[in-house]
Design an enzyme around this catalytic site. Sequence first.
Site, PDB file in Angstrom:
ATOM      1  N   HIS A 164      35.101  57.215  38.391  1.00 56.23           N
ATOM      2  CA  HIS A 164      35.418  56.517  37.134  1.00 56.23           C
ATOM      3  C   HIS A 164      35.010  57.240  35.841  1.00 56.23           C
ATOM      4  O   HIS A 164      34.834  56.597  34.808  1.00 56.23           O
ATOM      5  CB  HIS A 164      34.769  55.129  37.113  1.00 56.23           C
ATOM      6  CG  HIS A 164      35.335  54.125  38.081  1.00 56.23           C
ATOM      7  ND1 HIS A 164      35.669  54.432  39.378  1.00 56.23           N
ATOM      8  CD2 HIS A 164      35.607  52.801  37.952  1.00 56.23           C
ATOM      9  CE1 HIS A 164      36.105  53.344  39.988  1.00 56.23           C
ATOM     10  NE2 HIS A 164      36.101  52.341  39.144  1.00 56.23           N
ATOM     11  N   GLY A 213      40.695  58.358  39.880  1.00 61.81           N
ATOM     12  CA  GLY A 213      40.678  57.342  40.945  1.00 61.81           C
ATOM     13  C   GLY A 213      40.949  55.948  40.408  1.00 61.81           C
ATOM     14  O   GLY A 213      41.488  55.100  41.114  1.00 61.81           O
ATOM     15  N   HIS A 214      40.535  55.694  39.188  1.00 58.45           N
ATOM     16  CA  HIS A 214      40.875  54.414  38.542  1.00 58.45           C
ATOM     17  C   HIS A 214      41.601  54.751  37.243  1.00 58.45           C
ATOM     18  O   HIS A 214      41.001  55.239  36.288  1.00 58.45           O
ATOM     19  CB  HIS A 214      39.630  53.597  38.254  1.00 58.45           C
ATOM     20  CG  HIS A 214      39.935  52.143  37.952  1.00 58.45           C
ATOM     21  ND1 HIS A 214      40.923  51.756  37.056  1.00 58.45           N
ATOM     22  CD2 HIS A 214      39.395  50.996  38.434  1.00 58.45           C
ATOM     23  CE1 HIS A 214      40.952  50.429  37.000  1.00 58.45           C
ATOM     24  NE2 HIS A 214      40.046  49.941  37.825  1.00 58.45           N
ATOM     25  N   HIS A 276      45.140  49.041  45.008  1.00 57.35           N
ATOM     26  CA  HIS A 276      44.290  48.234  44.131  1.00 57.35           C
ATOM     27  C   HIS A 276      45.104  47.712  42.942  1.00 57.35           C
ATOM     28  O   HIS A 276      45.802  48.467  42.263  1.00 57.35           O
ATOM     29  CB  HIS A 276      43.143  49.136  43.653  1.00 57.35           C
ATOM     30  CG  HIS A 276      42.098  48.451  42.852  1.00 57.35           C
ATOM     31  ND1 HIS A 276      42.170  48.349  41.479  1.00 57.35           N
ATOM     32  CD2 HIS A 276      40.950  47.843  43.214  1.00 57.35           C
ATOM     33  CE1 HIS A 276      41.096  47.711  41.032  1.00 57.35           C
ATOM     34  NE2 HIS A 276      40.333  47.393  42.069  1.00 57.35           N
ATOM     35  N   GLU A 328      40.776  44.502  46.845  1.00 59.20           N
ATOM     36  CA  GLU A 328      41.095  43.969  45.513  1.00 59.20           C
ATOM     37  C   GLU A 328      42.555  44.299  45.180  1.00 59.20           C
ATOM     38  O   GLU A 328      42.890  44.603  44.031  1.00 59.20           O
ATOM     39  CB  GLU A 328      40.182  44.575  44.437  1.00 59.20           C
ATOM     40  CG  GLU A 328      38.719  44.328  44.662  1.00 59.20           C
ATOM     41  CD  GLU A 328      37.854  44.763  43.493  1.00 59.20           C
ATOM     42  OE1 GLU A 328      37.146  43.921  42.935  1.00 59.20           O
ATOM     43  OE2 GLU A 328      37.901  45.955  43.148  1.00 59.20           O
ATOM     44  N   GLU A 344      42.325  38.786  40.891  1.00 55.55           N
ATOM     45  CA  GLU A 344      41.274  39.165  39.937  1.00 55.55           C
ATOM     46  C   GLU A 344      41.748  38.934  38.498  1.00 55.55           C
ATOM     47  O   GLU A 344      42.900  39.231  38.160  1.00 55.55           O
ATOM     48  CB  GLU A 344      40.907  40.642  40.150  1.00 55.55           C
ATOM     49  CG  GLU A 344      39.750  41.067  39.281  1.00 55.55           C
ATOM     50  CD  GLU A 344      39.402  42.554  39.436  1.00 55.55           C
ATOM     51  OE1 GLU A 344      39.734  43.147  40.488  1.00 55.55           O
ATOM     52  OE2 GLU A 344      38.808  43.102  38.496  1.00 55.55           O
ATOM     53  N   CYS A 346      41.084  40.572  35.883  1.00 54.59           N
ATOM     54  CA  CYS A 346      41.522  41.845  35.286  1.00 54.59           C
ATOM     55  C   CYS A 346      42.962  42.184  35.683  1.00 54.59           C
ATOM     56  O   CYS A 346      43.690  42.808  34.897  1.00 54.59           O
ATOM     57  CB  CYS A 346      40.637  43.001  35.742  1.00 54.59           C
ATOM     58  SG  CYS A 346      38.996  42.996  35.042  1.00 54.59           S
ATOM     59  N   CYS A 412      33.478  43.638  35.335  1.00 54.21           N
ATOM     60  CA  CYS A 412      34.730  44.088  34.704  1.00 54.21           C
ATOM     61  C   CYS A 412      35.502  42.915  34.092  1.00 54.21           C
ATOM     62  O   CYS A 412      36.098  43.065  33.024  1.00 54.21           O
ATOM     63  CB  CYS A 412      35.601  44.831  35.713  1.00 54.21           C
ATOM     64  SG  CYS A 412      35.933  43.898  37.222  1.00 54.21           S
TER      65      CYS A 412
HETATM   66  O1  FUB Z   1      36.433  49.664  39.351  1.00 59.30           O
HETATM   67  C1  FUB Z   1      36.412  49.107  38.049  1.00 59.30           C
HETATM   68  C2  FUB Z   1      36.786  47.668  38.117  1.00 59.30           C
HETATM   69  O2  FUB Z   1      35.855  46.980  38.942  1.00 59.30           O
HETATM   70  C3  FUB Z   1      38.129  47.395  38.753  1.00 59.30           C
HETATM   71  O3  FUB Z   1      39.188  47.422  37.865  1.00 59.30           O
HETATM   72  C4  FUB Z   1      37.932  46.047  39.335  1.00 59.30           C
HETATM   73  O4  FUB Z   1      38.881  45.715  40.297  1.00 59.30           O
HETATM   74  C5  FUB Z   1      36.523  46.124  39.870  1.00 59.30           C
HETATM   75  O5  FUB Z   1      36.492  46.736  41.116  1.00 59.30           O
HETATM   76 ZN    ZN Z   2      37.797  42.500  36.842  1.00 56.44          ZN
END
Ligand code: FUB
Ligand code: ZN
Length: 659
Positions: A164, A213-214, A276, A328, A344, A346, A412
């Site tokens: 991240h 990765g994100h 995800h 998730e 979620e 988010c 988050c």
């Molecule tokens: O990994 C960062 C955030 O935390 C993700 O967007 C959410 O799903 C949670 O895993």
């Molecule tokens: Zn979240």
Amino acid sequence: MIRISSFSKILFVAFLFVVPQAARAESQFADKRSEGQQKAFSQVPFTQVSIHDRFWSPRLENNALHTIPVCIDQIENQTGRMQNFERAGAGCGKHSGIFFDDSDVYKAIEGVAYSLMTNPDAQLEQKMDEWIAKIASAQQPDGYLNTYFTLEKPAERWTDMDKHEMYCGGHMLEAAIAYYQATGKDTLLNVSRRFIDHMMLRFGPAGEHWVPGHEEIELALCKLYNLTGERRYLDFAHWLLEERGHGYGKMAGRKWNPKYYQDIVPVRELQHITGHAVRAMYLFCGMADVASNVEGTGYMKALNSLWYDVTHRHMYVTGGIGVAYRSEGFSVPYDLPNKEAYCETCASIGMVLWNHRMNELCGDAKYADVLERSLYNGVLSGINLAGDRFFYVNPLESDGTHHRQEWYGCACCPSNVCRFIPSIGNYIYGTSRNALWVNLYVGSDVKCRVGRQDVWLEQETRMPWEGSVRLTFKSGMRGQLRLRVPAWSDGMTVCVNGRDVELEVDEHNYVVLKRRWRKGDVVEMKMQQSVFIIAADPHVKNNVGLRSIQRGPLVYCAEGIDNAAYDSISLSSETKFLPEEDAMLGGIVKLSCTEKEKSFTLIPYYAWDNREATPMRVWFPWTGGELKPKSDGWSTLKVEIMKKSRWIDVTPKSQQPSL
Ligand code: FUB
Ligand code: ZN
């Protein structure tokens, strides 16, 4: 064509227009040149929209009074998030918390930035300035900024694509841009740009490979490009997207799962949703942003296929997505259990962000319909009415044991809600060369430019409770006024200056009103809000024999606390629904229902779990009967198999994108 009639109820909401402070902040940067997919319209940013709305203003106020203070308290006092920056700045100490906790600090700053527009607060601004100074002190001489790696593993920076580093950098950049736009202060912006420079020195066509990765950095880079006009930021975002699907993904000590990270094929070849949920949404936002600025990406075709797949096979009636707890993320098509739904918060926010971009690109109300569904249901359920408790997981059924919490180990969602709620001003209006677009019905004033004209429009409405909207021109405008016809609108009447006008609705469900608008012109529209009984696609095995209820954009649920006979609630063609205003739950329109001799009460889904803990459900047993649409005003019972909300797969085969 739409029938025009005179407006029955005219609503008035007192307001104070706040002159956007940030207009001053934008001029030092060059104009950008866009070469990509022509946008149907561009959003009018929050800095030019002043909200004064019976539904949203209390939420913005609660965000300022409760949500932001909760986040600040958690960040400064309850967890070590701010101390991580202090320690990294001092160059000693341990990191506390999760490796991406820095991102929550950035999201809180972004939330404060939006909030300052509607709730100016000198003390809060000063606190943010102090935070920003601490963040700046944690920046390493080479521009790198991540407190986890600086404090724990300085030698292992950029070795694990799941860790991240770019995700946190992206959130820092978003916060920096919002704070700059809201206050004109550029310290965090300069810190972020140095971090981006650091990344671009290391990664890129002439450097190392990297697959974030994100996802998140991509959309943030596009925002930076939009702000500065510097093409290299856009090119870097594009390059990062193009890195996917070539086997470059790697992690330290664990096996990279390309399916989970949306890294199976080059992004332009994506057709089906996997992995995800939040990551996917942020990826699609980045793709849409790059597609709107770069020619020939091939991303729009992929985004259309993905949109169809997500909304027709993987989305809950609440607009929530991502069923699976473990990942998730997404499961197989139509696997949408209610009690076990992850959904979620988010991810619902991500749906709003992505659908907003799709609408900007295509000018098609179907995207705003999904945006609105996720917003009023999936997102709003993520926060309680007071603004100080959060859901991470948003199931559609509960036995009474699922409750909002003040904070989460992985926070988050609270920090995302904190930045999202006050950003609502971004989603209401759009402008194109010759038109002002109204995409969401929220009481507000907008001051923007349409072509070369300065335009000021006022909107008054009682949405989401009543589908009446009054728009007043506070300045003249030559051009079109384009009004979204929501999918749930069961008939619409419009009049201009009290007189019927011949109207057109375009093929994308926008009413197009063309004329030379004068100061004082008034457009009044009334959208019929029927109660819809909704059946799920028959492939959704969890909902076979069940129905849910929607009125306007709101999905309704039953809570045990309102219903002594909760367990025996069922629906049939005989069920009568009476929408009634009620002061409970911050003021709602509840549905008082009668079914044979039984009666029960439904409340908006977003409002559940705000009282004593009791069970809740969204889908109810259907005891059958012939479904006959009636039209008797508020108690209209209209049967729909989700065709108006475009949720179920009833699109004729010829209109479906080939998958
Ligand atoms: O990994 C960062 C955030 O935390 C993700 O967007 C959410 O799903 C949670 O895993
Ligand atoms: Zn979240």
